[in-house]
Design a protein around this motif. Structure first.
Motif, PDB file in Angstrom:
ATOM      1  N   ALA A 142       0.846  -1.193   0.000  1.00  0.00           N
ATOM      2  CA  ALA A 142       0.000   0.000   0.000  1.00  0.00           C
ATOM      3  C   ALA A 142       0.885   1.249   0.000  1.00  0.00           C
ATOM      4  O   ALA A 142       1.644   1.470   0.942  1.00  0.00           O
ATOM      5  N   TYR A 143       0.778   2.043  -1.051  1.00  0.00           N
ATOM      6  CA  TYR A 143       1.651   3.212  -1.190  1.00  0.00           C
ATOM      7  C   TYR A 143       0.814   4.470  -1.354  1.00  0.00           C
ATOM      8  O   TYR A 143      -0.118   4.519  -2.178  1.00  0.00           O
ATOM      9  N   LEU A 144       1.165   5.491  -0.576  1.00  0.00           N
ATOM     10  CA  LEU A 144       0.521   6.799  -0.669  1.00  0.00           C
ATOM     11  C   LEU A 144       1.570   7.839  -1.024  1.00  0.00           C
ATOM     12  O   LEU A 144       2.744   7.702  -0.667  1.00  0.00           O
ATOM     13  N   PHE A 145       1.131   8.886  -1.722  1.00  0.00           N
ATOM     14  CA  PHE A 145       2.028   9.952  -2.139  1.00  0.00           C
ATOM     15  C   PHE A 145       2.006  11.091  -1.128  1.00  0.00           C
ATOM     16  O   PHE A 145       1.012  11.285  -0.417  1.00  0.00           O
ATOM     17  N   SER A 146       3.095  11.837  -1.067  1.00  0.00           N
ATOM     18  CA  SER A 146       3.111  12.994  -0.182  1.00  0.00           C
ATOM     19  C   SER A 146       2.078  14.000  -0.665  1.00  0.00           C
ATOM     20  O   SER A 146       1.901  14.213  -1.863  1.00  0.00           O
ATOM     21  N   GLY A 147       1.387  14.614   0.269  1.00  0.00           N
ATOM     22  CA  GLY A 147       0.314  15.554  -0.064  1.00  0.00           C
ATOM     23  C   GLY A 147      -0.762  15.492   1.012  1.00  0.00           C
ATOM     24  O   GLY A 147      -0.456  15.444   2.206  1.00  0.00           O
ATOM     25  N   THR A 148      -2.014  15.451   0.598  1.00  0.00           N
ATOM     26  CA  THR A 148      -3.127  15.349   1.531  1.00  0.00           C
ATOM     27  C   THR A 148      -3.901  14.058   1.260  1.00  0.00           C
ATOM     28  O   THR A 148      -3.703  13.404   0.228  1.00  0.00           O
ATOM     29  N   VAL A 149      -4.796  13.728   2.181  1.00  0.00           N
ATOM     30  CA  VAL A 149      -5.641  12.553   1.992  1.00  0.00           C
ATOM     31  C   VAL A 149      -6.481  12.709   0.734  1.00  0.00           C
ATOM     32  O   VAL A 149      -6.590  11.799  -0.099  1.00  0.00           O
ATOM     33  N   ALA A 150      -7.064  13.889   0.545  1.00  0.00           N
ATOM     34  CA  ALA A 150      -7.912  14.132  -0.623  1.00  0.00           C
ATOM     35  C   ALA A 150      -7.125  13.994  -1.919  1.00  0.00           C
ATOM     36  O   ALA A 150      -7.609  13.407  -2.900  1.00  0.00           O
ATOM     37  N   GLU A 151      -5.912  14.537  -1.944  1.00  0.00           N
ATOM     38  CA  GLU A 151      -5.095  14.448  -3.169  1.00  0.00           C
ATOM     39  C   GLU A 151      -4.764  13.005  -3.496  1.00  0.00           C
ATOM     40  O   GLU A 151      -4.751  12.607  -4.667  1.00  0.00           O
ATOM     41  N   ASN A 152      -4.516  12.181  -2.496  1.00  0.00           N
ATOM     42  CA  ASN A 152      -4.233  10.767  -2.734  1.00  0.00           C
ATOM     43  C   ASN A 152      -5.462  10.031  -3.251  1.00  0.00           C
ATOM     44  O   ASN A 152      -5.356   9.193  -4.145  1.00  0.00           O
ATOM     45  N   LEU A 153      -6.621  10.341  -2.713  1.00  0.00           N
ATOM     46  CA  LEU A 153      -7.840   9.670  -3.156  1.00  0.00           C
ATOM     47  C   LEU A 153      -8.195  10.061  -4.583  1.00  0.00           C
ATOM     48  O   LEU A 153      -8.760   9.255  -5.340  1.00  0.00           O
ATOM     49  N   ARG A 154      -7.874  11.290  -4.972  1.00  0.00           N
ATOM     50  CA  ARG A 154      -8.238  11.769  -6.310  1.00  0.00           C
ATOM     51  C   ARG A 154      -7.245  11.348  -7.389  1.00  0.00           C
ATOM     52  O   ARG A 154      -7.365  11.790  -8.526  1.00  0.00           O
ATOM     53  N   VAL A 155      -6.274  10.517  -7.054  1.00  0.00           N
ATOM     54  CA  VAL A 155      -5.312  10.063  -8.065  1.00  0.00           C
ATOM     55  C   VAL A 155      -6.037   9.387  -9.227  1.00  0.00           C
ATOM     56  O   VAL A 155      -5.717   9.610 -10.399  1.00  0.00           O
ATOM     57  N   GLY A 156      -7.032   8.567  -8.929  1.00  0.00           N
ATOM     58  CA  GLY A 156      -7.766   7.864  -9.985  1.00  0.00           C
ATOM     59  C   GLY A 156      -8.994   8.588 -10.467  1.00  0.00           C
ATOM     60  O   GLY A 156      -9.567   8.211 -11.493  1.00  0.00           O
ATOM     61  N   ALA A 157      -9.431   9.623  -9.744  1.00  0.00           N
ATOM     62  CA  ALA A 157     -10.641  10.360 -10.123  1.00  0.00           C
ATOM     63  C   ALA A 157     -10.451  11.831  -9.765  1.00  0.00           C
ATOM     64  O   ALA A 157     -10.949  12.305  -8.732  1.00  0.00           O
ATOM     65  N   PRO A 158      -9.708  12.578 -10.585  1.00  0.00           N
ATOM     66  CA  PRO A 158      -9.374  13.971 -10.254  1.00  0.00           C
ATOM     67  C   PRO A 158     -10.594  14.869 -10.046  1.00  0.00           C
ATOM     68  O   PRO A 158     -10.512  15.852  -9.311  1.00  0.00           O
ATOM     69  N   ALA A 159     -11.731  14.547 -10.694  1.00  0.00           N
ATOM     70  CA  ALA A 159     -12.905  15.410 -10.599  1.00  0.00           C
ATOM     71  C   ALA A 159     -13.831  15.027  -9.449  1.00  0.00           C
ATOM     72  O   ALA A 159     -14.906  15.641  -9.281  1.00  0.00           O
ATOM     73  N   ALA A 160     -13.458  14.050  -8.651  1.00  0.00           N
ATOM     74  CA  ALA A 160     -14.338  13.593  -7.571  1.00  0.00           C
ATOM     75  C   ALA A 160     -14.536  14.689  -6.521  1.00  0.00           C
ATOM     76  O   ALA A 160     -13.591  15.376  -6.135  1.00  0.00           O
ATOM     77  N   GLY A 161     -15.784  14.864  -6.079  1.00  0.00           N
ATOM     78  CA  GLY A 161     -16.090  15.839  -5.042  1.00  0.00           C
ATOM     79  C   GLY A 161     -15.889  15.255  -3.653  1.00  0.00           C
ATOM     80  O   GLY A 161     -15.673  14.049  -3.494  1.00  0.00           O
ATOM     81  N   ASP A 162     -15.986  16.117  -2.646  1.00  0.00           N
ATOM     82  CA  ASP A 162     -15.773  15.652  -1.274  1.00  0.00           C
ATOM     83  C   ASP A 162     -16.776  14.578  -0.878  1.00  0.00           C
ATOM     84  O   ASP A 162     -16.444  13.632  -0.153  1.00  0.00           O
ATOM     85  N   GLN A 163     -18.020  14.703  -1.359  1.00  0.00           N
ATOM     86  CA  GLN A 163     -19.027  13.692  -1.023  1.00  0.00           C
ATOM     87  C   GLN A 163     -18.627  12.330  -1.583  1.00  0.00           C
ATOM     88  O   GLN A 163     -18.795  11.298  -0.917  1.00  0.00           O
TER      89      GLN A 163
END
Length: 579
Positions: free
Chosen positions: A420-441
């Motif tokens: 399991a690898y995460l990139f430096s940044g924020t939790v939101a930025e890591n989650l949006r790696v596969g879906a850049p347009a995803a909203g907070d919801q």
């Protein structure tokens, strides 16, 4: 280099023009100075002194302005060339498979994209600063020195071969030292990287003293190499200055006798000395280029090795056949099919996977289970072509994976890797790696399904909480759940879970799989797992043993028919609990 320079033809031409102007100004100043001495000071003509002095001031101003402009343009072009080289290296390395990365080593690729490029930039700065100036001053200085007094020109003839021999001998010794130095720099980078990444392992096995000695040895070898090359470079300057000073003494001695006999004017002697110095300065300028060139040449060879390496895994060639059509019994949609697939690492005595044939249908979960080293992760890596099968055919939705571009193919998958690898940044930025347009919801929905919403809410900044490189500020189970949430957001047709539940306790594992099941109902899901409890509900379970598919079926079918599966279940103490 020629290709990179062609993109800056206008700037290079401007540098040449500016350096020609600068060189012309340099060569005119001693002649004007000689005229001031002979026709102004000695003759007592104040008007001539002011007239010629004004010309000298103007020419000196031109010299300064052209030198500044040429230096600025040269630096801009050199830095741009370095930037293009880094971009090309990065693009090439991104196209490498794990096989090419393993050949070079990550530490070496980093050194080549940083230190090696800097060495080429340094050479480019020197070349642009002396591209025209050094040879023009050298040739012009000799011509004007001979014009001032041909009888003293034998000093120039004697000095130039001596300086050439000195530089040639030293440069020839520097070239192998610089090449060895870049390899030693790779070595110390590798050792340092391993010690930083494996710090906890080193402490855990109390190997600090051993690693200190290991680093000290690599550091001493690099220091010894740098010291040897630095001593050669440092020794060059005193030898050249000795030759320069001796030649100046000879000029003054013999020139003084010629002035005393009336065969030479005082202004001509001062001009001759100035031209001798300019000739020697031009040689010294060339010397700096020759000292930098061996190291830059070694670095250029290392960079060229990377750029010339063709990735083993690449997009299909333009106009290539689209691949075999799917057989008549192929499942519709995004079914994943393996047909007699084998894989072996280069040079291996035996294949890791041997003759695999199965179909993973959409809307079902296909689980892969087997002992450690049976080839489970390798099987998953064949699908997005992180590795290429050495025999057989893999298709998705009836199309051979080799017929698709890598981007198009990999866009079909949402992957949760074994590590399991995460990139430096924020939790939101890591989650949006596969879906850049995803909203907070959308992020919270994915986190909820992945059983990660609770601990993310507890973070002081929630979705904006900081993530260290690799996700080292989270536990193993938290990293796994965040990676699962990241994959769920992509909404891909095929999901690959590579032992993605191993860091979760049994209760969290059950809740997570129950939560993601509705989200993946129409997708093709492949799961690699070690625990039978994780795969018991799968529609199809594949049992691997030494790279071969020894059984496939549902949990109940395998419990009844597969000794290998029963052995795995019994080793996990689930045999008696299974209905």
């Amino acid at each position: 280099m020629a290709r990179l320079l062609s993109a800056h033809k206008g700037s290079v031409l401007a540098i040449v023009v500016l350096q020609l102007m600068q060189t012309t100004a340099n060569l005119l100043l001693p002649t004007l100075n000689a005229a001031i001495i002979d026709d102004g000071i000695i003759a007592g003509n104040t008007g001539e002194i002011l007239h010629l002095g004004g010309w000298m001031a103007g020419i000196a101003a031109v010299q300064v302005l052209t030198a500044i402009a040429a230096g600025y343009l040269g630096s801009v072009v050199a830095m741009d060339i370095g930037g293009q080289l880094r971009e090309e290296l990065f693009t090439k390395v991104r196209s490498f498979s794990s096989q090419e990365v393993g050949v070079f080593g990550a530490h070496s690729l980093v050194t080549r994209a940083t230190n090696d490029v800097v060495q080429i930039q340094n050479l480019a700065v020197l070349v642009f600063a002396m591209l025209i100036a050094a040879p023009a001053i050298f040739i012009g200085g000799i011509a004007l020195a001979v014009h001032q007094d041909a009888a003293l020109s034998w000093i120039v003839v004697a000095v130039i071969p001596v300086l050439t021999v000195i530089m040639t001998v030293i440069v020839r010794r520097l070239i192998p030292l610089y090449r060895e130095g870049q390899s030693l720099l790779d070595r110390i980078s590798r050792v340092l990287r391993e010690q930083i990444i494996g710090a906890n392992v080193i402490r855990g096995f109390v190997r600090q003293d051993h690693e200190i000695r290991r680093f000290d040895e690599a550091n001493k070898d690099l220091t010894r190499n740098n010291l040897h090359s630095a001593l050669l470079v440092a020794g060059m300057m005193p030898m050249i200055m000795l030759v320069v000073n001796l030649s100046s003494v000879c000029v003054v001695w013999f020139g003084g006798h010629r002035i005393d006999s009336g065969e030479m004017r005082l202004g001509a002697l001062t001009a001759f000395i100035a031209y001798i110095l300019q000739i020697l300065i031009a040689i010294m300028m060339a010397m700096y280029v020759f000292m930098t060139a061996p190291r830059a040449s070694a670095c250029a060879e290392r960079i060229r090795e990377v750029l010339d390496t063709q990735p083993a895994i690449a997009d299909p060639a333009a106009g290539a056949a689209p691949g075999k059509a799917a057989p008549a019994n192929t499942s519709p949609g995004n079914a994943v099919e393996f047909r007699n697939v084998s894989f072996a690492y280069p040079g291996a005595e035996a294949p890791v996977l041997d003759g695999l044939t199965f179909t993973a249908a959409p809307g079902t979960t296909t689980a892969i289970i087997g002992a450690t080293g049976s080839g489970k992760t390798t099987l998953l890596n064949l699908l997005p072509r992180f590795l290429d099968a050495t025999a057989g055919e893999i298709s998705i939705g009836g199309r051979n994976v080799r017929a698709l571009t890598l981007d198009a193919l990999r866009n079909l998958f949402a992957l949760v890797p074994q590590q399991a690898y995460l990139f430096s940044g924020t939790v939101a930025e890591n989650l949006r790696v596969g879906a850049p347009a995803a909203g907070d919801q959308d992020l919270w929905q994915a986190l909820t399904a992945a059983q990660a919403a609770d601990f993310v809410r507890d973070l002081p900044l929630g979705l904006d909480a900081h993530v260290s490189q690799g996700g080292t500020n989270f536990s193993g189970g938290e990293r796994q759940r965040l990676c699962i949430a990241r994959a769920l957001l992509k909404n891909a047709p095929v999901y690959l879970f590579d032992d993605s539940f191993s860091a979760l306790d049994y209760g969290t594992d059950v809740r997570l799989r129950a939560a993601i099941e509705p989200l993946l109902r129409s997708a093709t899901v492949l799961i690699v797992a070690e625990r039978v409890a994780t795969v018991a509900d799968a529609g199809l379970i594949l049992v691997l043993e030494d790279g071969r598919l020894v059984a496939q079926g549902t949990h109940s079918e395998l419990m009844a028919s597969s000794p290998s599966y029963r052995e795995i279940a019994a080793s996990q103490l689930v045999l008696e609990e299974t209905p």
